[in-house]
Design a protein around this motif. Sequence first.
Motif, PDB file in Angstrom:
ATOM      1  N   SER A  22       0.819  -1.185   0.088  1.00  0.00           N
ATOM      2  CA  SER A  22      -0.082   0.071  -0.075  1.00  0.00           C
ATOM      3  C   SER A  22       0.893   1.397  -0.031  1.00  0.00           C
ATOM      4  O   SER A  22       0.435   2.283  -0.535  1.00  0.00           O
ATOM      5  CB  SER A  22      -0.952  -0.101   1.256  1.00  0.00           C
ATOM      6  N   SER A  23       1.858   1.127   0.587  1.00  0.00           N
ATOM      7  CA  SER A  23       2.855   2.490   0.642  1.00  0.00           C
ATOM      8  C   SER A  23       3.332   2.555  -0.716  1.00  0.00           C
ATOM      9  O   SER A  23       3.787   3.597  -0.946  1.00  0.00           O
ATOM     10  CB  SER A  23       3.712   2.217   1.714  1.00  0.00           C
ATOM     11  N   LYS A  24       3.578   1.588  -1.397  1.00  0.00           N
ATOM     12  CA  LYS A  24       4.275   1.923  -2.609  1.00  0.00           C
ATOM     13  C   LYS A  24       3.388   2.005  -4.043  1.00  0.00           C
ATOM     14  O   LYS A  24       3.878   2.285  -4.955  1.00  0.00           O
ATOM     15  CB  LYS A  24       5.209   0.634  -2.934  1.00  0.00           C
ATOM     16  N   SER A  25       2.076   1.397  -3.690  1.00  0.00           N
ATOM     17  CA  SER A  25       1.342   1.157  -4.935  1.00  0.00           C
ATOM     18  C   SER A  25       0.641   2.433  -4.892  1.00  0.00           C
ATOM     19  O   SER A  25      -0.134   2.929  -3.931  1.00  0.00           O
ATOM     20  CB  SER A  25       0.432   0.051  -4.767  1.00  0.00           C
ATOM     21  N   SER A  26       0.625   3.253  -6.319  1.00  0.00           N
ATOM     22  CA  SER A  26      -0.015   4.540  -6.532  1.00  0.00           C
ATOM     23  C   SER A  26      -1.598   4.308  -6.826  1.00  0.00           C
ATOM     24  O   SER A  26      -2.161   5.387  -6.630  1.00  0.00           O
ATOM     25  CB  SER A  26       0.423   5.286  -7.556  1.00  0.00           C
ATOM     26  N   ASN A  27      -1.968   3.192  -6.762  1.00  0.00           N
ATOM     27  CA  ASN A  27      -3.502   2.830  -6.950  1.00  0.00           C
ATOM     28  C   ASN A  27      -4.178   2.370  -5.631  1.00  0.00           C
ATOM     29  O   ASN A  27      -5.232   1.694  -5.736  1.00  0.00           O
ATOM     30  CB  ASN A  27      -3.883   2.045  -8.216  1.00  0.00           C
ATOM     31  N   SER A  28      -3.284   2.500  -4.455  1.00  0.00           N
ATOM     32  CA  SER A  28      -3.892   2.037  -3.423  1.00  0.00           C
ATOM     33  C   SER A  28      -5.391   2.762  -2.810  1.00  0.00           C
ATOM     34  O   SER A  28      -6.408   1.929  -2.412  1.00  0.00           O
ATOM     35  CB  SER A  28      -3.000   2.424  -1.924  1.00  0.00           C
ATOM     36  N   VAL A  29      -5.463   4.028  -3.232  1.00  0.00           N
ATOM     37  CA  VAL A  29      -6.840   4.616  -2.981  1.00  0.00           C
ATOM     38  C   VAL A  29      -7.936   3.978  -3.857  1.00  0.00           C
ATOM     39  O   VAL A  29      -9.127   3.417  -3.265  1.00  0.00           O
ATOM     40  CB  VAL A  29      -6.854   6.118  -3.629  1.00  0.00           C
ATOM     41  N   ALA A  30      -7.772   3.562  -4.902  1.00  0.00           N
ATOM     42  CA  ALA A  30      -8.782   2.879  -6.036  1.00  0.00           C
ATOM     43  C   ALA A  30      -9.024   1.343  -5.410  1.00  0.00           C
ATOM     44  O   ALA A  30     -10.141   1.119  -5.238  1.00  0.00           O
ATOM     45  CB  ALA A  30      -7.901   2.810  -7.327  1.00  0.00           C
ATOM     46  N   ALA A  31      -8.004   0.839  -4.880  1.00  0.00           N
ATOM     47  CA  ALA A  31      -8.146  -0.578  -4.347  1.00  0.00           C
ATOM     48  C   ALA A  31      -8.815  -0.510  -3.256  1.00  0.00           C
ATOM     49  O   ALA A  31      -9.784  -1.430  -2.951  1.00  0.00           O
ATOM     50  CB  ALA A  31      -6.779  -1.154  -4.260  1.00  0.00           C
ATOM     51  N   ALA A  32      -8.708   0.704  -2.152  1.00  0.00           N
ATOM     52  CA  ALA A  32      -9.596   0.647  -1.005  1.00  0.00           C
ATOM     53  C   ALA A  32     -10.786   0.816  -1.353  1.00  0.00           C
ATOM     54  O   ALA A  32     -11.948   0.398  -0.855  1.00  0.00           O
ATOM     55  CB  ALA A  32      -8.888   1.926  -0.188  1.00  0.00           C
ATOM     56  N   ALA A  33     -11.268   1.820  -2.402  1.00  0.00           N
ATOM     57  CA  ALA A  33     -12.540   2.175  -2.603  1.00  0.00           C
ATOM     58  C   ALA A  33     -13.185   0.887  -3.346  1.00  0.00           C
ATOM     59  O   ALA A  33     -14.445   0.822  -3.020  1.00  0.00           O
ATOM     60  CB  ALA A  33     -12.582   3.597  -3.914  1.00  0.00           C
ATOM     61  N   CYS A  34     -12.379   0.078  -4.027  1.00  0.00           N
ATOM     62  CA  CYS A  34     -13.178  -0.946  -4.524  1.00  0.00           C
ATOM     63  C   CYS A  34     -13.600  -1.713  -3.358  1.00  0.00           C
ATOM     64  O   CYS A  34     -14.802  -2.711  -3.645  1.00  0.00           O
ATOM     65  CB  CYS A  34     -12.289  -1.646  -5.744  1.00  0.00           C
ATOM     66  N   ARG A  35     -12.478  -2.353  -2.683  1.00  0.00           N
ATOM     67  CA  ARG A  35     -12.808  -2.981  -1.471  1.00  0.00           C
ATOM     68  C   ARG A  35     -14.118  -2.661  -0.676  1.00  0.00           C
ATOM     69  O   ARG A  35     -15.030  -3.410  -0.311  1.00  0.00           O
ATOM     70  CB  ARG A  35     -11.914  -3.327  -0.473  1.00  0.00           C
ATOM     71  N   SER A  36     -14.304  -1.090  -0.326  1.00  0.00           N
ATOM     72  CA  SER A  36     -15.354  -0.745   0.392  1.00  0.00           C
ATOM     73  C   SER A  36     -16.718  -0.825  -0.289  1.00  0.00           C
ATOM     74  O   SER A  36     -17.877  -1.283   0.213  1.00  0.00           O
ATOM     75  CB  SER A  36     -15.083   0.824   0.604  1.00  0.00           C
ATOM     76  N   ASN A 665      -2.484   6.874 -11.588  1.00  0.00           N
ATOM     77  CA  ASN A 665      -3.720   7.124 -10.615  1.00  0.00           C
ATOM     78  C   ASN A 665      -4.958   7.173 -11.426  1.00  0.00           C
ATOM     79  O   ASN A 665      -5.811   7.935 -11.368  1.00  0.00           O
ATOM     80  CB  ASN A 665      -3.248   8.491 -10.087  1.00  0.00           C
ATOM     81  N   TYR A 666      -4.937   6.141 -12.401  1.00  0.00           N
ATOM     82  CA  TYR A 666      -6.271   5.968 -13.035  1.00  0.00           C
ATOM     83  C   TYR A 666      -7.070   4.964 -12.527  1.00  0.00           C
ATOM     84  O   TYR A 666      -6.712   3.826 -12.021  1.00  0.00           O
ATOM     85  CB  TYR A 666      -5.805   5.601 -14.624  1.00  0.00           C
ATOM     86  N   VAL A 667      -8.417   5.026 -12.586  1.00  0.00           N
ATOM     87  CA  VAL A 667      -9.305   4.172 -12.021  1.00  0.00           C
ATOM     88  C   VAL A 667     -10.196   3.510 -13.047  1.00  0.00           C
ATOM     89  O   VAL A 667     -11.034   4.694 -13.779  1.00  0.00           O
ATOM     90  CB  VAL A 667     -10.429   4.721 -11.035  1.00  0.00           C
ATOM     91  N   PRO A 668     -10.247   2.347 -13.813  1.00  0.00           N
ATOM     92  CA  PRO A 668     -11.138   2.015 -14.588  1.00  0.00           C
ATOM     93  C   PRO A 668     -12.320   2.027 -14.219  1.00  0.00           C
ATOM     94  O   PRO A 668     -12.975   2.018 -13.153  1.00  0.00           O
ATOM     95  CB  PRO A 668     -10.752   0.414 -14.785  1.00  0.00           C
TER      96      PRO A 668
END
Length: 669
Positions: A22-36, A665-668
């Motif tokens: 999570s600290s290295k991946s720039s798509n962590s926000v997208a991943a968290a949003a998808c999990r939520s 930082n793109y979200v499909p």
Amino acid sequence: MALLRSLSSQRTAISLVYGRNSSKSSNSVAAAACRSYHQRGNRSSATCGDGAAPESASGINGARYLHSGNRPLQASTLVQPDLVAGDAVKRTAKQCSSQEQNPSPAGSPQRDPLDVTFNDPIAAFKSKTTGELMRAYLVYMICSSEKLVEHNMTLMKWSKNVLGQRLFTALMKATFYGHFVAGEDQIKIIPTLERLRSFGVKPILDYSVEEDISQEEAEKREVESSVSSAGDRKEEGSMPQYHVDKSFADRRYKVSSARTYFYLNEATCERNMEIFIKCLEAVSGATFGTGITAIKLTALGRPQLLLQLSEVIMRTRKYMEDMVGGQGNVLTHHKTIKDLEKYYATLGDNKDVKEFLNNVTSDKEGILHLFPWSGIVDEDSQLSDTFRVPDPQTGQMRRLISQIPPKEEEMFRNMIRRLNTIVKAAADLDVRIMVDAEQTYFQPAISRITLEMMRKYNKDKAIVFNTYQCYLRETFREVNTDLEQAKRQNFYFGAKLVRGAYMDQERDRAKSLGYPDPVNPTFEATTEMYHKTLSECLRRIKLMKDCDDDARKIGIMVASHNEDTVRFAIQQMKEIGISPEDKVICFGQLLGMCDYITFPLGQAGYSAYKYIPYGPVEEVLPYLSRRAQENKGVLKKIKKEKRLLLSEIRRRLLRGQLFYKPKGNYVPI
């Protein structure tokens, strides 16, 4: 339950992977949003869109936030085709610099303009390391050599014998395997899927292991599995194209871009079903329900049954044409039950005819089918009993399909059971299924079965997609008929449009067996068919929007490596007012091919997919051989991709970006 337990443990493992990075991946926000999003149980009804994307990232599955007058300025704009490559590079470089200084606000996905000339190397390759660019350039250089490509399979086997398994595997990962394949298994492909997602691209997953069998073995298997134990009886009205011919029994003949399954036994089909389900789990687990799995029906059952069902479908069409007195199917003539009763009126009070008429499937507009076709996906009905029609002269019931022995009826039911199991798992996991097209002598059965699966499972969204090959003369009519059936029977229609994979084989077989060539005469005619079919789909989507109906009842994937076709789709969407937010159009290309089309689309907000093969190195060699052959046949595309690759490599070297690390930082959608 076993499936759900497997998925649960897999998702746990994947969440740990996300957590560690999570600290290295720039798509962590997208991943968290998808999990939520999934924890809330809020599943999107999008057709081609990203079923797991948060509402703030909503958009069409082929175009994310395409700018229109009444949309926010976060929307991307289309760069006009007269923008030269140099200007595109300068403009993108300037934007990249600006983005570095002024990054997108937290939680706000990045959006780029789209250069519809597809001449921007920065947009094409910002998701790649410099080493990956060099590897791609090397692979394309090798693909440009006819001699190397012609003998590629022999060279790979020779290299394995000389180098040994370990060094050979390392060589493949440094070249062809590393470029065209995502990894050995569903865990090792996760980094590739994560990176694709962070640059706005979603996966179509395919376990690409193939048997490397000889021509003699392929012919033996095909002939044995394509002839009934009752014999290959050619009854009155039989059509030669729906019977096996040893000369074309090796279905790999003149085919470089499609995987081929040869039937061995029922146990093999069961294993194939399990593999497809594992692909579904991998897609759902690694991408949170945003991807697609591709399957082939010939992997799930005996080909003889598809041949027989295809023949009965075509004989039924001929019967209907005779009834309506001309070309076209019953849908286009709007014949009613009363019309059918008049047709049989001369037969008098015939018990068999009355029973037949009672079973005709109809709707308020007219006859849909002579038979309750849904019976073919019900595990209890018998094919031999279903497909019978009255002779219009004698009234006697005649079969449109040869008598099928009980054991082979059971095999057909097993095939349908396997497909039902796969599609049910896809629906439960919120992953889409794309049923690949195959040869024309199988396709009527494949399309009919797929359409019945749509009717059964596509009630709230498009889970099942059919594939239509636009090099065929009948494609427009087939798509039009299926769209009409979806409309009348109120289910979501999903279609993948491709040019096709079996052209040379189809032409040779038609000429040899003496039936009409099913293939369009020229490349231009195929392009016209593709564009005409796509335009009809878009027209119907527009009509649904205008009538305040759910436009997402039609979902189309433009699966093409032809940039003119991609531009045509984008332009048509603009002209008839279909916006990205409608979530009805998506685009797809193969991993390792046409990155200069896929990634700019995904980064500009279009719903872009990569067809992702995976599997052990040694077992995907036939797949790698096909990719090399296919690239040899598209030298024009290779030339452009090589030019863009070289341009980006030079740019990075001059700017001191040799060790560039991709961060998106793109979200499909």
